[in-house]
Design an enzyme around this catalytic site. Structure first.
Site, PDB file in Angstrom:
ATOM      1  N   ARG A 111       0.878  -1.178   0.000  1.00 23.59           N
ATOM      2  CA  ARG A 111       0.000   0.000   0.000  1.00 23.59           C
ATOM      3  C   ARG A 111       0.909   1.220   0.000  1.00 23.59           C
ATOM      4  O   ARG A 111       1.679   1.429   0.942  1.00 23.59           O
ATOM      5  CB  ARG A 111      -0.916  -0.001   1.227  1.00 23.59           C
ATOM      6  CG  ARG A 111      -1.653   1.320   1.405  1.00 23.59           C
ATOM      7  CD  ARG A 111      -2.761   1.277   2.426  1.00 23.59           C
ATOM      8  NE  ARG A 111      -3.915   0.560   1.919  1.00 23.59           N
ATOM      9  CZ  ARG A 111      -5.136   0.658   2.424  1.00 23.59           C
ATOM     10  NH1 ARG A 111      -5.372   1.442   3.457  1.00 23.59           N
ATOM     11  NH2 ARG A 111      -6.139  -0.024   1.900  1.00 23.59           N
ATOM     12  N   HIS A 124      -7.401   0.700  -6.450  1.00 25.20           N
ATOM     13  CA  HIS A 124      -7.615  -0.149  -5.263  1.00 25.20           C
ATOM     14  C   HIS A 124      -8.322  -1.441  -5.712  1.00 25.20           C
ATOM     15  O   HIS A 124      -9.486  -1.676  -5.377  1.00 25.20           O
ATOM     16  CB  HIS A 124      -8.456   0.611  -4.235  1.00 25.20           C
ATOM     17  CG  HIS A 124      -8.455   0.006  -2.865  1.00 25.20           C
ATOM     18  ND1 HIS A 124      -7.629  -1.038  -2.492  1.00 25.20           N
ATOM     19  CD2 HIS A 124      -9.190   0.297  -1.749  1.00 25.20           C
ATOM     20  CE1 HIS A 124      -7.852  -1.339  -1.217  1.00 25.20           C
ATOM     21  NE2 HIS A 124      -8.799  -0.558  -0.755  1.00 25.20           N
ATOM     22  N   GLN A 160     -10.251  -4.076  -3.319  1.00 23.73           N
ATOM     23  CA  GLN A 160     -11.573  -3.670  -2.832  1.00 23.73           C
ATOM     24  C   GLN A 160     -12.658  -4.060  -3.826  1.00 23.73           C
ATOM     25  O   GLN A 160     -13.762  -4.454  -3.455  1.00 23.73           O
ATOM     26  CB  GLN A 160     -11.594  -2.158  -2.591  1.00 23.73           C
ATOM     27  CG  GLN A 160     -12.911  -1.659  -2.019  1.00 23.73           C
ATOM     28  CD  GLN A 160     -13.170  -2.145  -0.605  1.00 23.73           C
ATOM     29  OE1 GLN A 160     -12.317  -2.003   0.252  1.00 23.73           O
ATOM     30  NE2 GLN A 160     -14.326  -2.724  -0.364  1.00 23.73           N
ATOM     31  N   ASP A 214     -17.242   7.107  -1.722  1.00 19.71           N
ATOM     32  CA  ASP A 214     -15.986   6.985  -0.970  1.00 19.71           C
ATOM     33  C   ASP A 214     -15.724   8.351  -0.340  1.00 19.71           C
ATOM     34  O   ASP A 214     -16.407   9.331  -0.666  1.00 19.71           O
ATOM     35  CB  ASP A 214     -14.854   6.588  -1.949  1.00 19.71           C
ATOM     36  CG  ASP A 214     -13.522   6.305  -1.257  1.00 19.71           C
ATOM     37  OD1 ASP A 214     -13.503   6.151  -0.027  1.00 19.71           O
ATOM     38  OD2 ASP A 214     -12.493   6.245  -1.970  1.00 19.71           O
ATOM     39  N   CYS A 226     -16.253   1.571   0.523  1.00 17.97           N
ATOM     40  CA  CYS A 226     -15.104   0.741   0.899  1.00 17.97           C
ATOM     41  C   CYS A 226     -14.727   0.912   2.364  1.00 17.97           C
ATOM     42  O   CYS A 226     -14.075   0.044   2.938  1.00 17.97           O
ATOM     43  CB  CYS A 226     -13.917   1.054  -0.005  1.00 17.97           C
ATOM     44  SG  CYS A 226     -13.295   2.733   0.138  1.00 17.97           S
ATOM     45  N   ARG A 279     -13.573  -8.693   1.982  1.00 25.50           N
ATOM     46  CA  ARG A 279     -12.149  -8.456   1.707  1.00 25.50           C
ATOM     47  C   ARG A 279     -11.353  -9.714   2.049  1.00 25.50           C
ATOM     48  O   ARG A 279     -10.439 -10.101   1.340  1.00 25.50           O
ATOM     49  CB  ARG A 279     -11.627  -7.267   2.548  1.00 25.50           C
ATOM     50  CG  ARG A 279     -12.210  -5.911   2.189  1.00 25.50           C
ATOM     51  CD  ARG A 279     -11.802  -5.461   0.801  1.00 25.50           C
ATOM     52  NE  ARG A 279     -10.369  -5.418   0.635  1.00 25.50           N
ATOM     53  CZ  ARG A 279      -9.575  -4.416   1.018  1.00 25.50           C
ATOM     54  NH1 ARG A 279     -10.092  -3.336   1.555  1.00 25.50           N
ATOM     55  NH2 ARG A 279      -8.263  -4.453   0.814  1.00 25.50           N
TER      56      ARG A 279
END
Ligand code: CP
Ligand code: NVA
Length: 300
Positions: A104, A131, A134, A219, A259, A287
């Site tokens: 990340r 991402h 996700q 988001d 998310c 996830r």
């Protein structure tokens, strides 16, 4: 199998992604049934985190433990990566010891450079641009609740950010229609949007974007690394909150996803995220299952 990385959803074929989601649903059922399945015994995953995380860290770490392996958490504060050791050197060294690396970070190019020098699979656990992990969980969640996502309409409300870019890729790979409602100046990257032009379009007004949508997604307005822009962003995104009134314009059985982490009263009204159409807790749990399917695909 030849070395594979998962830097974006485009690193897999549509068929591979479909099979991966199916496998995630199976692995979830196996875990629920208490079945022990340890295909990664004695294998290790290095997890490099240059940004904060709750879900990503815990889901990858738990996935490795459930699979009989181990995860090693690495932060730039405690490694030589944080003191300027070259990405190329770090990649060569880490990949001689561990069996896969999850990263990340900020710049997507940094992840690509790491992957270029790594001799083991590299997984994108979020960059400023994408991402993809996700999206595996989001698509799994939609399918579990509503069946096939092919041909459905998804509304993205808010920032044209890393999540939005991965939604554009997902629209291409899973063949759904994506309406992106973002204020001017916060559009997704033009090249990414153009590559998805057969599936994704900008629809400025959130009301137009959600009309007949099967899934509404949002988001945060300020992503990690953009904290200095918070005030300006909060002003620019006025009118882009997902509210119960907005959800009323969707198809009757539309779902809401985020998310997480979420900011109630900013990008989403508490009545929506905590309401009956919200699938966010299943989405967060998935996830774990989706990434177990990913680790199995890349490492077994
Ligand atoms: N959704 C997500 O990636 O959450 P974390 O930042 O907590 O990992
Ligand atoms: N867009 C958000 C996603 C967090 C999971 C960020 O990059 O901070």
């Amino acid at each position: 199998m030849a070395l594979r990385h998962f830097l974006t959803l485009m690193d897999m074929s549509a068929d591979e992604l479909g099979a991966l989601i199916k496998r995630a649903i199976e692995l979830k059922a196996m875990q629920r049934a208490g079945e022990i399945y340890e295909p990664l015994k004695n294998r290790t995953l290095a997890m490099v985190f240059e940004k904060s995380s709750t879900r990503t860290r815990v889901s990858f770490e738990t996935a490795m433990i459930q699979f009989g392996g181990q995860a090693i958490f690495l932060s730039p504060r405690d490694t030589q990566l944080g003191r300027g050791e070259l990405i190329e050197d770090s990649a060569r060294v880490l990949s001689r010891m561990v069996d896969a690396v999850m990263i990340r970070t900020y710049e997507h190019e940094k992840l690509e450079l790491f992957a270029e020098y790594s001799s083991v699979p590299v997984i994108n656990a979020l960059t400023d641009v994408y991402h993809p992990c996700q999206l595996l969980a989001d698509v799994q969640t939609f399918i579990e609740h509503r069946g096939d996502i092919r041909g459905r309409t998804v509304a993205w409300i808010g920032d044209g950010n890393n999540m939005c870019h991965s939604y554009i890729n997902a629209a291409r790979q899973f063949d759904f229609k994506l309406n992106v409602a973002c204020p001017e100046g916060f559009d997704p990257d033009a090249d990414i949007l153009s590559s998805g032009r057969d599936h994704a379009q900008i629809v400025r007004d959130p009301k137009d974007a959600v009309r007949d949508a099967d899934l509404v997604v949002t988001d945060v307005w300020t992503s990690m690394g953009q904290e200095d822009e918070r005030v300006e962003r909060n002003t620019a995104f006025q009118g882009y909150m997902v509210t119960p009134e907005l959800m009323q314009l969707t198809s009757t059985d539309a779902l809401f996803m985020h998310c997480l982490p979420a900011h109630r009263g900013e990008e989403v009204d508490a009545a929506v995220i905590d309401g009956p159409k919200s699938a966010v807790w299943d989405e967060a749990e998935n996830r774990l299952h989706a990434q177990k399917a990913l680790l199995e695909f890349l490492m077994v």
